[in-house]
Design a protein around this motif. Structure first.
Motif, PDB file in Angstrom:
ATOM      1  N   SER A  45      33.974  50.432  39.840  1.00 54.27           N
ATOM      2  CA  SER A  45      34.972  49.443  39.418  1.00 54.27           C
ATOM      3  C   SER A  45      36.164  49.442  40.365  1.00 54.27           C
ATOM      4  O   SER A  45      36.774  48.402  40.607  1.00 54.27           O
ATOM      5  CB  SER A  45      35.414  49.724  37.981  1.00 54.27           C
ATOM      6  OG  SER A  45      36.058  50.976  37.874  1.00 54.27           O
ATOM      7  N   GLU A  48      35.332  47.250  43.240  1.00 55.48           N
ATOM      8  CA  GLU A  48      35.281  45.840  42.870  1.00 55.48           C
ATOM      9  C   GLU A  48      36.674  45.226  42.809  1.00 55.48           C
ATOM     10  O   GLU A  48      36.842  44.029  43.044  1.00 55.48           O
ATOM     11  CB  GLU A  48      34.586  45.661  41.522  1.00 55.48           C
ATOM     12  CG  GLU A  48      33.076  45.784  41.582  1.00 55.48           C
ATOM     13  CD  GLU A  48      32.443  44.664  42.380  1.00 55.48           C
ATOM     14  OE1 GLU A  48      32.849  43.506  42.196  1.00 55.48           O
ATOM     15  OE2 GLU A  48      31.545  44.956  43.193  1.00 55.48           O
ATOM     16  N   LYS A  51      38.219  42.919  45.535  1.00 60.50           N
ATOM     17  CA  LYS A  51      37.503  41.666  45.763  1.00 60.50           C
ATOM     18  C   LYS A  51      38.075  40.530  44.936  1.00 60.50           C
ATOM     19  O   LYS A  51      37.805  39.355  45.211  1.00 60.50           O
ATOM     20  CB  LYS A  51      36.021  41.852  45.435  1.00 60.50           C
ATOM     21  CG  LYS A  51      35.302  42.859  46.336  1.00 60.50           C
ATOM     22  CD  LYS A  51      33.848  42.995  45.930  1.00 60.50           C
ATOM     23  CE  LYS A  51      33.137  44.039  46.790  1.00 60.50           C
ATOM     24  NZ  LYS A  51      31.710  44.212  46.385  1.00 60.50           N
ATOM     25  N   SER A  52      38.824  40.870  43.906  1.00 62.32           N
ATOM     26  CA  SER A  52      39.378  39.835  43.029  1.00 62.32           C
ATOM     27  C   SER A  52      40.701  39.334  43.587  1.00 62.32           C
ATOM     28  O   SER A  52      41.616  40.113  43.855  1.00 62.32           O
ATOM     29  CB  SER A  52      39.604  40.392  41.619  1.00 62.32           C
ATOM     30  OG  SER A  52      40.332  39.458  40.844  1.00 62.32           O
TER      31      SER A  52
END
Length: 402
Positions: A45, A48, A51-52
């Motif tokens: 997580s 990840e 990437k947002s």
């Protein structure tokens, strides 16, 4: 006074917007999330997270948390045609962040000659050092404005009404010309906010507001915002992140609280400002009242056509008097404080002189028949309008006795 269906919808939106998070079914207001560090469940997580590039997801405190997201969402819902809103630590930070988003080295920026003075200073200093050429134009002269464009013109900075002198310009026409020339149109929409003037729906690409003023409403926070459609909103967010812009969650909570009552406060201050403008307009020692809401004033027809509301900010010019007389008037005021800013619950008075900052617009207006055109700006608060008029009446008497 009977309210239109559109006005009723705005009133409802002011209460209901920004209340869709997980908190909404438990408490009325979002919690104040004070956090620099956001924790991840595991390494996957964590990887990840970067990437947002969208709000509403935890990453790091600089990208905000539910308190800031709720305010941004509310402002977006209140701005017709907006895809998103970026928050900034001040109104000027919002202006600078938006301008840096749309211009770069070698570009030409057109700036309305009646724009907010810090906007002008930014264009002539920070942007100039960055290789951006600034050219001022008269926003009331569409022909000369169109002629000011060149192949390097990439953006136009507008303000409506103009700062201090309150000229109302034809924003739809100005924005349309900019689009035809391939330029981005930005507007400082602090005076009316999205409640009184739908900037994006009237052709502008980016709408900027100093939340310090009407949204905060209580003279206790500094903040700005820029709203845009699908094309420019992601770019605004990226530039804000690169500049490290972030707002305090405590200030975001205060701004949200102010937003809920902004409609009522604007109605009250607009009504009081109109009464005071009428009173000033009847005085022999006042050469001109600069208030677009007042019938007969320049720009009033455009205001009626394009605006759905006003506010408590207006100016007036003294007739054939000197600075000493103006100071006697301002110093004699009791209910009006002397200070910068506006849009709060309290009334303020500020003397101003225009000629030193004008580049292309004629000031004073020749039809006024006055000398130096000594101005006074009034920000009308929530005090009783009759009491404010009585205070002004006493101050004018003190001016005459000097």
């Amino acid at each position: 006074m009977k309210r239109s269906a559109r006005e009723n919808l705005k009133a409802t939106k002011l209460v209901t917007t920004g209340r869709t998070g997980d908190f909404a079914d438990k408490v009325v207001n979002p919690p104040v999330w004070r956090a620099s560090t956001h924790l991840y469940e595991n390494c996957a997580s964590l990887r990840e997270g970067p990437k947002s590039n969208e709000d509403g997801r935890f990453f790091y405190g600089r990208r905000g948390a539910p308190t800031q997201w709720a305010l941004a969402d509310a402002l977006t819902e209140l701005e017709p045609d907006a895809a998103g809103t970026v928050l900034y630590p001040s109104g000027l930070a919002a202006i600078v962040g938006a301008l840096l988003t749309v211009v770069k080295n070698g570009d030409v920026l057109l700036v309305a000659d009646n724009a907010y003075d810090p906007t002008r200073n930014t264009a002539m200093s920070l942007l100039k050092r960055s290789g951006v050429e600034c050219r001022f134009f008269d926003p009331l002269d569409l022909q000369s404005y169109e002629a000011a464009f060149c192949e390097r013109t990439k953006a136009v900075m507008l303000e409506n009404p103009g700062s201090l002198t309150m000229e109302v310009c034809d924003i739809p026409a100005l924005a349309a010309i900019a689009h035809d020339k391939g330029a981005v149109s930005l507007i400082d929409n602090t005076w009316a906010t999205s409640l009184g003037f739908a900037a994006l729906a009237n052709g502008c690409d980016i709408a900027i507001t100093a939340l310090t003023k009407h949204v905060g409403g209580h003279s206790d926070l500094m903040m700005g915002a820029a709203s845009a459609g699908e094309r420019w909103y992601p770019r605004l967010r990226m530039m804000a992140q690169q500049l490290g812009h972030v707002v305090s969650p405590d200030d975001a909570a205060l701004a949200l609280r102010g937003l809920r009552t902004m409609g009522l406060r604007l109605e009250r201050t607009t009504e009081s400002a109109f009464a005071i403008a009428q009173w000033l307009d009847a005085r022999e020692d006042v050469a001109a009242v600069l208030c677009p809401m007042l019938p007969g004033t320049p720009g009033h027809d455009l205001w009626r056509r394009d605006f759905t509301g006003g506010c408590g900010l207006l100016s007036f010019v003294l007739r054939d008097l000197d600075d000493a007389a103006r100071c006697r008037l301002v110093d004699a005021l009791d209910l009006f404080g002397i200070g910068y800013s506006w849009g709060g619950f309290e009334s303020l008075a500020l003397p101003f002189d225009v000629p030193p900052v004008r580049k292309v617009m004629e000031w004073p207006r020749p039809e006024w028949g006055v000398g130096e055109a000594l101005g006074i700006r009034l920000s009308i608060g929530l005090e009783d309008a009759g009491d404010l008029i009585a205070d002004l009446d006493r101050a004018f008497a003190a001016m005459d006795q000097g």
